[in-house]
Design an enzyme around this catalytic site. Structure first.
Site, short mmCIF file in Angstrom:
data_model
loop_
_atom_site.label_atom_id
_atom_site.label_comp_id
_atom_site.label_asym_id
_atom_site.label_seq_id
_atom_site.Cartn_x
_atom_site.Cartn_y
_atom_site.Cartn_z
N LEU A 175 5.85 -38.55 -5.56
CA LEU A 175 5.16 -39.69 -6.16
C LEU A 175 4.77 -39.40 -7.61
CD1 LEU A 175 2.80 -40.86 -3.26
CD2 LEU A 175 4.94 -41.92 -4.02
N HIS A 229 -24.93 -49.23 -13.42
CA HIS A 229 -24.13 -50.44 -13.56
C HIS A 229 -23.74 -50.62 -15.03
CE1 HIS A 229 -22.68 -54.52 -12.86
NE2 HIS A 229 -23.36 -54.90 -13.96
#
EC number: 1.8.1.4
Length: 484
Positions: A186, A449
């Protein structure tokens, strides 16, 4: 025989596990030898994690420069890739990392190093080539592993390559067929594709990296196929070398036949422990059906013998940090023998540096199905990164995170991820699992946040609800901020 010596501890192999074992054993005795049959330097530094990440870094630079339109940013013309410069940097920086390893090897006294292939004559005697016989009270096997592929691939001659060969290229080829959808397949397949190489990846059985969760496997197939020609369960009908190319015929998911030509076939079909040519049959160690010594994964001792096995050689968890831990445990126990002690085994982390990244932490979905599935003793919390705030801001909002918790106790058991910055999320989750924290305890931790880590909180809240230890999920909860 030109030389015969007796030592307390002999270590076969000077990779990550071998060097760790040497240092640990030397804490108990000065009578230690390190035996190496090949070049000094670890698999990670020479042909593994470091050079592959260098290639990935170049590929990411191309990808980012080619996908700026979503931000209203436009570059002039297509991105130009100079394959020679790409590979020159890969090799230059790779050699720098190898140099760090060689510095540590050079610091080892010459009397403690022996070059040559070691083979057991009996349980406590090694023959190194034809020049040295070593009688050792304890022996550590740290012989590493090597790439493994079907015997029929050998018919491709120099058109067949392994990951070791990639990092010796002076320039990038035109096309490569990659066989294997594990970590190596991958990572290298996607990196080469992004660097302008025509790539097709062929898998077997539907596996994608270390993922075992069926929902995430389906999503991973879809996400990777959006960019890369990949079939995780390929049906190859014919493969043959024709002049300096390999011609491969295969059927797609709809049963249609295709034939394509490639410069090389990259075999990324797994690795084989280097324990088949060291004379284990001359010891009293029991072997499993793969020919690997049966050992205790906490002490690394083989049966009750004064023989220990560490790193890729034992085929347990072939990762650098695990090899380092195992080397220390094996070397410590070889040095202090017969005072055998269990060493600390950390929470497992497996990461694929694809895009999106893939990670499995702690116990996988498949492992939990085997241990907890029959009684319904675990639950799954989920979050999609499609609308996760920070991920969407950065334009990397793809993938999902599944977290697994134990019914009754509420302890976090494991997680599987395909998504943005999975390498970092995996560490937070692994630290929590190793501390045996409950989902509720983790939710008490601070979450800033806007950050991608808020997605972890969302998945944990979903899990806590499904464990019946917390309230039902509230969509777009106001205390999280928008897009959490």
């Amino acid at each position: 025989m030109s030389n015969e010596i007796s030592v307390d501890v002999a270590i076969i192999g000077s990779g990550t596990a071998g060097l760790g074992a040497y240092r640990a054993a030397k804490a108990h005795t000065d009578s230690v030898v390190l035996i190496e049959s090949g070049a000094y330097g670890t698999t990670c530094a020479r042909v593994g994690c470091m050079p592959s990440k260098l290639l990935i870094a170049a590929a990411e630079a191309v990808h980012h420069a080619s996908h700026t339109e979503q931000f209203g940013v436009y570059t002039q013309g297509p991105v130009a890739i100079n394959g020679q410069e790409v590979m020159a940097r890969v090799k230059r920086e790779r050699d720098r990392f190898v140099g760090f390893v060689l510095e540590s090897v050079e610091a080892i006294p010459a009397t403690d190093k022996i070059k040559g292939h070691a083979r057991f004559i009996n349980k406590d005697t090694l023959l190194v080539d034809d020049h040295t016989k070593i009688t050792a009270k304890r022996i550590v096997i740290a012989t590493g592993s090597r790439p493994s592929y079907p015997a029929s691939f050998a018919e491709l001659g120099d058109r067949l390559i392994i990951n070791d060969d990639v990092f010796n290229w002076d320039d990038l080829p035109t096309s490569v067929a990659v066989f294997g959808t594990g970590v190596i397949g991958l990572e290298l397949g996607q990196a080469l594709h992004r660097l302008g190489v025509t790539v097709r990846v062929f898998g077997l059985g539907g596996a994608i990296g270390p993922l075992t969760d069926p929902e995430l496997l389906t999503e991973a197939n879809q996400l990777l196929a959006e960019e890369l020609a990949i079939d995780a369960d390929a049906n190859v009908t014919h493969m043959k070398r024709v002049n300096n190319q390999v011609v491969i015929s295969f059927k797609d998911a709809q049963g249609h036949e295709h034939t394509e030509h490639f410069d090389y076939v990259l075999a990324a079909t797994g690795r084989r422990p280097n324990v088949d040519q060291i004379g284990l049959e001359n010891t009293e160690v029991r072997l499993n059906n793969l020919g690997i010594p049966i050992f205790d994964r906490f002490t690394l001792q083989c049966d009750d013998q004064p023989i220990f096995i560490a790193g890729d050689a034992n085929n347990d968890i072939p990762l650098l940090h695990e090899a380092a831990d195992e080397g220390r445990i094996a070397g410590d126990n070889a040095g202090r023998y017969p005072d055998i002690r269990a060493g600390q085994r950390r929470t497992t982390i497996g990461v694929v540096f694809s895009d999106p990244q893939i990670a499995v932490v702690g116990r996988s979905y498949q492992q939990l199905q085997e241990t907890h599935g029959q009684c319904g003793c675990f639950a799954t919390g989920k979050v999609s990164f499609a609308d996760q705030g920070r991920s969407r801001v950065m334009g990397i909002n793809k993938g999902s995170l599944h977290v697994y918790g134990e019914n009754g106790t509420g302890i976090l058991l494991g997680a599987e991820i395909i998504g943005p910055r999975a390498e970092h999320l995996a560490h937070l989750l692994a630290w929590s699992i190793q501390q045996r924290l409950t989902v509720a305890q983790i939710l008490e931790m601070p979450f800033y946040h806007p950050v991608i880590e808020e997605g972890v909180r969302t998945a944990l809240r979903d899990l806590n609800s499904k464990l019946h230890l917390g309230p039902a999920m509230i969509k777009h909860c106001l205390d999280c901020g928008p897009g959490a």
